[in-house]
Design a protein around this motif. Structure first.
Motif, mmCIF file in Angstrom:
data_model
loop_
_atom_site.group_PDB
_atom_site.id
_atom_site.type_symbol
_atom_site.label_atom_id
_atom_site.label_comp_id
_atom_site.label_asym_id
_atom_site.label_seq_id
_atom_site.Cartn_x
_atom_site.Cartn_y
_atom_site.Cartn_z
ATOM 1 N N ASP A 91 7.035 -22.606 -13.892
ATOM 2 C CA ASP A 91 6.487 -21.315 -14.323
ATOM 3 C C ASP A 91 4.972 -21.376 -14.217
ATOM 4 O OD1 ASP A 91 5.539 -22.734 -16.622
ATOM 5 O OD2 ASP A 91 7.437 -22.352 -17.652
ATOM 6 N N THR A 98 -1.174 -14.424 -15.515
ATOM 7 C CA THR A 98 0.150 -14.166 -16.083
ATOM 8 C C THR A 98 1.155 -13.841 -14.984
ATOM 9 O OG1 THR A 98 -0.411 -11.830 -16.409
ATOM 10 C CG2 THR A 98 -0.788 -13.335 -18.261
ATOM 11 N N LEU A 99 2.406 -14.238 -15.204
ATOM 12 C CA LEU A 99 3.503 -13.909 -14.307
ATOM 13 C C LEU A 99 4.632 -13.358 -15.166
ATOM 14 C CD1 LEU A 99 4.659 -13.948 -11.425
ATOM 15 C CD2 LEU A 99 5.554 -16.233 -11.912
ATOM 16 N N ASP A 100 4.662 -12.030 -15.293
ATOM 17 C CA ASP A 100 5.671 -11.374 -16.118
ATOM 18 C C ASP A 100 6.992 -11.279 -15.371
ATOM 19 O OD1 ASP A 100 3.778 -10.972 -18.132
ATOM 20 O OD2 ASP A 100 3.139 -9.051 -17.283
ATOM 21 N N ASP A 101 8.073 -11.060 -16.129
ATOM 22 C CA ASP A 101 9.399 -10.957 -15.525
ATOM 23 C C ASP A 101 9.482 -9.845 -14.490
ATOM 24 O OD1 ASP A 101 10.286 -13.072 -16.983
ATOM 25 O OD2 ASP A 101 11.591 -11.926 -18.328
ATOM 26 N N GLU A 103 7.150 -8.893 -12.422
ATOM 27 C CA GLU A 103 6.313 -9.121 -11.241
ATOM 28 C C GLU A 103 7.189 -9.387 -10.027
ATOM 29 O OE1 GLU A 103 3.064 -9.061 -10.903
ATOM 30 O OE2 GLU A 103 2.317 -9.056 -12.971
ATOM 31 N N SER A 209 12.283 -9.107 -8.458
ATOM 32 C CA SER A 209 11.418 -9.413 -9.593
ATOM 33 C C SER A 209 11.550 -10.892 -9.962
ATOM 34 C CB SER A 209 11.790 -8.542 -10.799
ATOM 35 O OG SER A 209 13.048 -8.927 -11.323
ATOM 36 N N TRP A 210 10.506 -11.428 -10.544
ATOM 37 C CA TRP A 210 10.521 -12.819 -10.982
ATOM 38 C C TRP A 210 11.658 -13.047 -11.974
ATOM 39 C CZ3 TRP A 210 10.285 -17.634 -10.581
ATOM 40 C CH2 TRP A 210 10.040 -18.517 -11.640
ATOM 41 N N GLY A 211 11.888 -12.098 -12.872
ATOM 42 C CA GLY A 211 12.949 -12.260 -13.853
ATOM 43 C C GLY A 211 14.325 -12.312 -13.208
ATOM 44 N N ASP A 241 -4.628 -11.678 -11.743
ATOM 45 C CA ASP A 241 -4.135 -10.652 -12.660
ATOM 46 C C ASP A 241 -4.489 -9.249 -12.180
ATOM 47 O OD1 ASP A 241 -2.757 -12.114 -14.617
ATOM 48 O OD2 ASP A 241 -4.629 -12.670 -15.622
#
Length: 387
Positions: A91, A98-101, A103, A209-211, A241
């Protein structure tokens, strides 16, 4: 409407790229005959036709080499610094960004190994020279919203790719440092220089998405941004960012001014997944696919199933398994397809239970989903599913 000839023989996807918009004027390789195996930053090359260019050859319905006057300058050579030594981790816990879900990432899975390449990094660098069980090239063109992944081996030799600063048909033009040939990102083909006409072998990829990617592939790693990863110009850094293309994906703006005419059958930024097979090409728009829940179709004899996840990730698979053509349905409210007595994970194309458990559907699309204008620019005779 711009009606370029249909690139049927190439099975080519499309894109138009803003590559280079963050840089100013400068020099870039002209696709001449100069060879240079070094990955060190270079001064740039004269943007003129090189005497060493081969005679024009036919690529699908495109004449190669592409004349220099069809290339447009977007930035100096390496102003967008390609990543040449990528680093990965589970991660971004130790990253100053930041790498949000939610993204977006380009996901690649090869030889049982999964990696994610965040657009937060690719928007700034566009190219990653990587290694799986083979040398791999991961590219993203921000203006087209398109990802192309390929083996970076030509004639048995590994190539290192960078951003030339040129655009062709609004698409990112890459160079390889070993021959200084120029390459179309979408065609994955050398369009000028000693390797003109050479095609890279494409590899499957997903834009999601990353999530979603992490949930479907818990063992994945993710690309770390520079300076943790090294680039062709050294350990540079950017504000990861900040999206340098904020608002572009919803606007009507196309490229950076080189698209004179745009196919107006859809909004230019409608996201589509394109399937090209034989003499046919079909674009599947996200809104149409989402409304249909699942689409079973045929593209010039190739049976395909197209679906979108609950979060809007478009996928297209070949729905033929062990010689049998399956008809898929969708479990309500879930990213699960059903067919042939099995339930199939929409994200991976794998059968998770039942008679087909363990089977994996082949991808029907060579390139990740992209903006409509980009697909239509290279496939002007494309059909649109639902119209």
């Amino acid at each position: 409407m711009n009606r370029r000839q249909f690139l049927s023989a190439a099975g080519v996807g499309a894109t138009g790229c803003l590559c280079g918009c963050v840089g100013g004027e400068g020099s870039a390789p002209s696709g001449g005959g100069d060879t240079n195996a070094s990955n060190a930053p270079r001064e740039g090359f004269d943007a003129t036709d090189a005497a060493g260019d081969p005679d024009p050859v036919g690529f699908a319905n495109v004449s190669l080499p592409v004349p220099m006057d069809e290339l447009n300058r977007g930035a100096p050579l390496d102003a967008i610094p390609a990543i040449v030594t990528p680093e990965f981790d589970d991660d971004w816990a130790d990253v100053d960004a930041t790498l949000d879900d939610g993204e977006l990432v380009v996901g690649v899975e090869l030889a049982g190994e999964a990696r994610a390449y965040p657009l937060a990094v690719l928007n700034w660098h566009e190219i990653v020279n990587d290694e799986f069980d083979r040398p791999v090239l991961v590219t993203f063109c921000p203006l087209c919203g398109s990802a192309v992944v390929a083996e970076r081996v030509v004639g048995g030799d590994t190539r290192t790719f960078g951003v030339s600063g040129y655009l062709w048909q609004s698409d990112l033009v890459m160079y390889d440092s070993e021959s200084d040939s120029l390459w179309s990102q979408i065609l994955a083909t050398a369009i000028r220089g000693p390797l003109t006409g050479t095609q890279l072998d494409l590899l499957p990829s997903t834009t999601t998405s990353w999530g979603e990617w992490r949930d479907s592939r818990p063992e994945t790693t993710v690309l770390l941004p520079p300076p943790l990863s090294d680039t062709v110009t050294g350990r540079v850094t950017r504000d990861y960012d900040r999206d340098p293309y904020l608002g572009y994906d919803t606007s009507s703006r196309v490229g950076i001014g080189y698209n004179d005419e745009v196919d107006d059958r859809l909004h230019p930024k409608t996201r589509v997944v394109g399937v090209a097979h034989g003499n046919a090409a079909v674009a599947y728009p996200l809104p149409v696919v989402s409304e249909a829940s699942v689409v079973n179709d045929d593209v010039d004899g190739l049976p395909v199933v197209v679906a979108a996840s609950t979060q809007g990730t478009l996928v297209a698979y070949v729905r033929r398994v062990d010689g049998e053509t399956l008809t898929f349905e969708r479990e309500p409210g879930a990213d699960v397809l059903t067919a042939g007595g099995s339930r199939w994970d929409l994200h991976t194309g794998r059968a998770v239970d039942g008679a087909r458990e363990g089977a994996t559907l082949a991808r029907a699309n060579d390139r990740s989903p992209m903006f409509w204008f980009a697909w239509a620019d290279f496939f002007p005779e494309t059909e649109i599913h639902g119209e």
